[in-house]
Every structure is written in C-alpha cells, then in structure tokens.
Scaffold this motif. Structure first.
Motif, mmCIF file in Angstrom:
data_model
loop_
_atom_site.group_PDB
_atom_site.id
_atom_site.type_symbol
_atom_site.label_atom_id
_atom_site.label_comp_id
_atom_site.label_asym_id
_atom_site.label_seq_id
_atom_site.Cartn_x
_atom_site.Cartn_y
_atom_site.Cartn_z
ATOM 1 N N THR A 121 0.835 -1.208 0.000
ATOM 2 C CA THR A 121 0.000 0.000 0.000
ATOM 3 C C THR A 121 0.866 1.254 0.000
ATOM 4 O OG1 THR A 121 -0.123 0.022 2.423
ATOM 5 C CG2 THR A 121 -1.860 -1.167 1.229
ATOM 6 N N LEU A 122 0.248 2.361 -0.415
ATOM 7 C CA LEU A 122 0.929 3.657 -0.424
ATOM 8 C C LEU A 122 -0.003 4.684 0.214
ATOM 9 C CD1 LEU A 122 3.453 5.219 -1.522
ATOM 10 C CD2 LEU A 122 2.078 5.749 -3.537
ATOM 11 N N PRO A 123 0.441 5.361 1.289
ATOM 12 C CA PRO A 123 -0.427 6.345 1.946
ATOM 13 C C PRO A 123 -0.794 7.490 1.008
ATOM 14 C CG PRO A 123 1.496 5.822 3.307
ATOM 15 C CD PRO A 123 1.734 5.222 1.964
ATOM 16 N N LEU A 124 -1.927 8.132 1.289
ATOM 17 C CA LEU A 124 -2.389 9.242 0.459
ATOM 18 C C LEU A 124 -1.353 10.355 0.392
ATOM 19 C CD1 LEU A 124 -4.567 10.674 -1.202
ATOM 20 C CD2 LEU A 124 -5.591 11.473 0.948
ATOM 21 N N ALA A 125 -0.709 10.661 1.519
ATOM 22 C CA ALA A 125 0.299 11.728 1.542
ATOM 23 C C ALA A 125 1.443 11.434 0.569
ATOM 24 C CB ALA A 125 0.845 11.904 2.958
ATOM 25 N N SER A 126 1.837 10.175 0.463
ATOM 26 C CA SER A 126 2.910 9.792 -0.462
ATOM 27 C C SER A 126 2.446 9.901 -1.906
ATOM 28 C CB SER A 126 3.378 8.365 -0.168
ATOM 29 O OG SER A 126 3.927 8.270 1.129
ATOM 30 N N LYS A 127 1.181 9.563 -2.152
ATOM 31 C CA LYS A 127 0.625 9.707 -3.500
ATOM 32 C C LYS A 127 0.611 11.179 -3.910
ATOM 33 C CE LYS A 127 -2.397 5.704 -2.941
ATOM 34 N NZ LYS A 127 -3.758 5.271 -2.598
ATOM 35 N N ILE A 128 0.212 12.037 -2.982
ATOM 36 C CA ILE A 128 0.192 13.477 -3.267
ATOM 37 C C ILE A 128 1.611 13.979 -3.529
ATOM 38 C CG2 ILE A 128 -0.269 15.753 -2.259
ATOM 39 C CD1 ILE A 128 -2.640 14.480 -0.786
ATOM 40 N N GLY A 129 2.571 13.518 -2.724
ATOM 41 C CA GLY A 129 3.962 13.910 -2.923
ATOM 42 C C GLY A 129 4.490 13.470 -4.283
ATOM 43 N N ALA A 130 4.117 12.260 -4.691
ATOM 44 C CA ALA A 130 4.532 11.767 -6.008
ATOM 45 C C ALA A 130 3.912 12.602 -7.117
ATOM 46 C CB ALA A 130 4.122 10.300 -6.157
ATOM 47 N N GLY A 131 2.638 12.981 -6.920
ATOM 48 C CA GLY A 131 1.951 13.813 -7.908
ATOM 49 C C GLY A 131 2.548 15.200 -8.025
ATOM 50 N N MET B 144 1.374 20.838 -10.667
ATOM 51 C CA MET B 144 1.522 20.170 -9.374
ATOM 52 C C MET B 144 0.155 19.931 -8.741
ATOM 53 S SD MET B 144 4.853 22.260 -7.922
ATOM 54 C CE MET B 144 4.890 21.456 -6.327
ATOM 55 N N LEU B 145 -0.711 20.953 -8.799
ATOM 56 C CA LEU B 145 -2.059 20.808 -8.229
ATOM 57 C C LEU B 145 -2.873 19.762 -8.980
ATOM 58 C CD1 LEU B 145 -2.964 24.571 -7.616
ATOM 59 C CD2 LEU B 145 -2.529 22.839 -5.867
ATOM 60 N N VAL B 146 -2.832 19.847 -10.325
ATOM 61 C CA VAL B 146 -3.623 18.918 -11.136
ATOM 62 C C VAL B 146 -3.145 17.486 -10.955
ATOM 63 C CG1 VAL B 146 -4.147 18.198 -13.499
ATOM 64 C CG2 VAL B 146 -4.330 20.593 -12.878
ATOM 65 N N THR B 147 -1.838 17.268 -11.061
ATOM 66 C CA THR B 147 -1.308 15.907 -10.982
ATOM 67 C C THR B 147 -1.534 15.303 -9.605
ATOM 68 O OG1 THR B 147 0.395 16.506 -12.607
ATOM 69 C CG2 THR B 147 0.732 14.472 -11.371
ATOM 70 N N ALA B 148 -1.268 16.093 -8.565
ATOM 71 C CA ALA B 148 -1.456 15.582 -7.207
ATOM 72 C C ALA B 148 -2.921 15.269 -6.930
ATOM 73 C CB ALA B 148 -0.928 16.591 -6.194
ATOM 74 N N SER B 149 -3.816 16.181 -7.325
ATOM 75 C CA SER B 149 -5.239 15.968 -7.043
ATOM 76 C C SER B 149 -5.846 14.906 -7.963
ATOM 77 C CB SER B 149 -6.002 17.288 -7.194
ATOM 78 O OG SER B 149 -5.829 17.847 -8.485
ATOM 79 N N GLN B 150 -5.446 14.917 -9.232
ATOM 80 C CA GLN B 150 -6.040 14.000 -10.216
ATOM 81 C C GLN B 150 -5.560 12.560 -10.022
ATOM 82 O OE1 GLN B 150 -4.658 14.033 -14.426
ATOM 83 N NE2 GLN B 150 -6.699 14.840 -14.867
ATOM 84 N N LEU B 151 -4.245 12.345 -10.060
ATOM 85 C CA LEU B 151 -3.720 10.989 -9.987
ATOM 86 C C LEU B 151 -3.871 10.387 -8.591
ATOM 87 C CD1 LEU B 151 -0.479 11.220 -12.185
ATOM 88 C CD2 LEU B 151 -2.850 10.844 -12.856
ATOM 89 N N ALA B 152 -3.567 11.194 -7.564
ATOM 90 C CA ALA B 152 -3.667 10.673 -6.196
ATOM 91 C C ALA B 152 -5.117 10.362 -5.830
ATOM 92 C CB ALA B 152 -3.077 11.678 -5.210
ATOM 93 N N SER B 153 -6.039 11.250 -6.199
ATOM 94 C CA SER B 153 -7.447 11.009 -5.848
ATOM 95 C C SER B 153 -8.012 9.832 -6.629
ATOM 96 C CB SER B 153 -8.286 12.271 -6.086
ATOM 97 O OG SER B 153 -8.242 12.677 -7.434
ATOM 98 N N TYR B 154 -7.580 9.657 -7.885
ATOM 99 C CA TYR B 154 -8.053 8.500 -8.663
ATOM 100 C C TYR B 154 -7.627 7.201 -7.983
ATOM 101 C CZ TYR B 154 -8.455 4.985 -12.329
ATOM 102 O OH TYR B 154 -8.777 3.849 -13.030
#
Length: 319
Positions: free
Chosen positions: A124-134, A200-210
């Motif tokens: 698993t990957l925490p949401l915070a890490s997904k946002i950081g990657a985005g 940064m906003l789009v990628t973090a919100s779009q990919l992480a939220s998906y």
C-alpha cells in the motif's frame, strides 16, 4: 518497467487530450473574457466586478462597461458561426505535443515514484505519499512541456482577436519558431511558474485522488475492478482537479496569451500583477471563469485518460 509507464501514460494522455480539445478551447476563450475590457488606468480607478449595473453603455467615470459574459454553449456556437467548425480544433497540434511532453513525463514519473514508495510488506501507499509523487511528477512534467503549453494557449485564443492582431500560427512548430525569433527563447517559458504550480495541483489531485478513490471502492466492495469503477473514480478525480487548479489556470492563460509589443510595457509584469488586476477589475470570482467548461472538459478528459490507461495496461501487461 519505468519506460513502460511513460509509454502507457503517453498513449492515454494523447487520446484524452485530442478527444476533449474543443472543450479546452472553449475554456480558454471564457477565461479571457473581460480581459481587454479593463481600462488602462490606475488600479484604483478600475471598475469593481460587483458594482451596480446601469442601463447606459458607460460607467460612473464615463468608461465603457465590459461586455456581458456568456456561457460555454454560447461561446462554442459563436466560434462555429464566426470561425467555422474546424476552429474548435485550433491548436490541436500543440495539444499533441503538450501531451507528449508534459503528460507522458508526469504519468511516467508518478508511476515510478508510486512503485518506489509503496510499502513492499503491505503493498500500500499512503495518500500523503501519493500526493507527494503527484506534486513532484507534475512539476517536472510542466517544466518540460511549457513551450507547447504557451503555443497551445495562443493558438486557441487567436480567433478571438481582430484580424489585424492575430498571430495566425499555422502549426505548433510555426508558433514555437516565431516566438523564438520575435520574442526570444525565454518566451517559451513565459508563465512557467504558473504552469508548474498548476501542474503540481492537477497531478497531485487527479492521480492521487483517482488511486485513492479506486482503492476505496474496491476495498469496500462497492464495485468490482472494471469499467464502472474506472469511470466513477476518474470522474471524481476530474472534479477535484478542476476545483483545485482553476484559479491558477485563469492567471496562467492570461499571462501566456498577453501580447508584448516593442517599446511598450507588457499588460502584466508577472503572475501576481495579473492576479491583482484580474481580481480588482473583475472580482474574485473571475478566478473561476471557465469553470463549467473546465469541469466539462476535466471530467471527460480524466475518464478517457484513466479508462484508456487501464486498457493500455492490459494490452501491454506481458511486455
């Protein structure tokens, strides 16, 4: 494995970008509404957007009132009537280049970072890490794709100008070449700070939220891993991305589209100057101009992006 992520993301992004290009063009035209209506005077003389309207054609200071704002359907109809159906695809060559550079980079890097940061024990990957990657992937992708982004905005906006003021770029190559010759190489990265922030906003919100929404749907047994899950998660991700990025997108569009004439100061000295002039002359809600076409485009774009991505992954799973 790393190259595969770039290929998958690139194919999905190009298909999604081309299929929703007319909606993106309408969004850009709406974001530029009212821009030229602001009088060229001191900022304290600018007419507030929420001032009481009068029935005359001039404001309290004898200045012409800005034209009434129109919705996305009206904008689309006017484009077709005045410029032809083909005008809805103005700048599509720049869209292809932009998706090839920007989206391929961000999708590939996000995939690499996500796999690198995933806990090998739990998978698993925490949401915070997904946002950081985005955030990381979006910033690098935007820096790579900014020249194509500037060209795309200008080509999409050209039709709204009087014939004598149009740039008349005939392709993305022509646009980039002329910008370098007439305005210098640095013009290709005009508004790059805004592009990076938006990406940064789009990628973090779009990919992480998906990823997060898809995982929640599957974990709670709401739906099985299939088309329904992909469409639901991608539409929700598109809405989140539209809300987060629209204000930055409006400022980015105006800064990129501004015409700098030799011997005259530019309309905006920078992003903050554009922000202040926009808010003071048109009101804070001007930052959400074009939101309806943004969500109308972001929703289908994100759905096509992730549905295509999932199918491409299935096709390339053995490679």
């Amino acid at each position: 494995m790393g190259v595969k992520g770039f290929v998958e993301g690139g194919i999905a992004s190009i298909i999604a970008g081309c299929s929703t290009h007319p909606l993106d063009l309408i969004k850009v035209r709406m974001q530029l509404q009212g821009e030229s209506a602001a009088p060229k005077a001191e900022l304290h003389n600018l007419r507030p957007a929420l001032a009481f309207q009068t029935t005359t054609s001039q404001g309290a200071r004898g200045l012409p009132l800005p034209p009434a704002r129109v919705g996305p359907i009206t904008v689309g109809v006017r484009i077709v009537q005045q410029e032809g159906v083909a005008a809805l695809f103005s700048g599509v060559s720049a869209t292809v280049l932009r998706q090839t550079l920007y989206s391929t980079t961000r999708m590939g890097l996000y995939d690499i970072l996500k796999k690198k940061w995933t806990d090998p024990g739990t998978g698993t990957l925490p949401l915070a890490s997904k946002i950081g990657a985005g955030l990381t992937a979006g910033a690098i992708g935007a820096a790579v794709g900014n020249p194509a982004d500037v060209a795309m905005v200008r080509m999409q906006a050209d039709g709204r100008l009087p014939s004598a003021q149009r740039r008349n770029y005939w392709s993305v190559g022509d646009a980039i070449g002329r910008m370098v010759r007439e305005e210098g190489v640095t013009s290709l990265w005009r508004g790059s700070a805004l592009t990076v922030n938006r990406a940064m906003l789009v990628t973090a919100s779009q990919l992480a939220s998906y990823d997060q929404i898809k995982e929640a749907i599957l974990a709670n047994g709401v739906m099985k891993d299939g088309l329904g899950t992909h469409v639901t998660a991608s539409f929700a991700a598109g809405f989140v991305a539209a809300v987060a990025s629209n204000p930055v997108d409006v400022i980015k569009t105006r800064v990129m589209n501004m015409k700098v004439e030799p011997g005259r100061p530019p309309p905006y000295s920078g992003a903050m100057d554009c922000f202040l002039k926009t808010v003071r002359s048109e009101g804070p809600m001007a930052l959400y101009k074009g939101f309806i076409p943004t969500i109308s485009r972001q929703g289908p774009f994100t759905i096509v992006l992730f549905v295509t991505l999932e199918q491409v992954r299935k096709l390339l799973k053995d490679f």
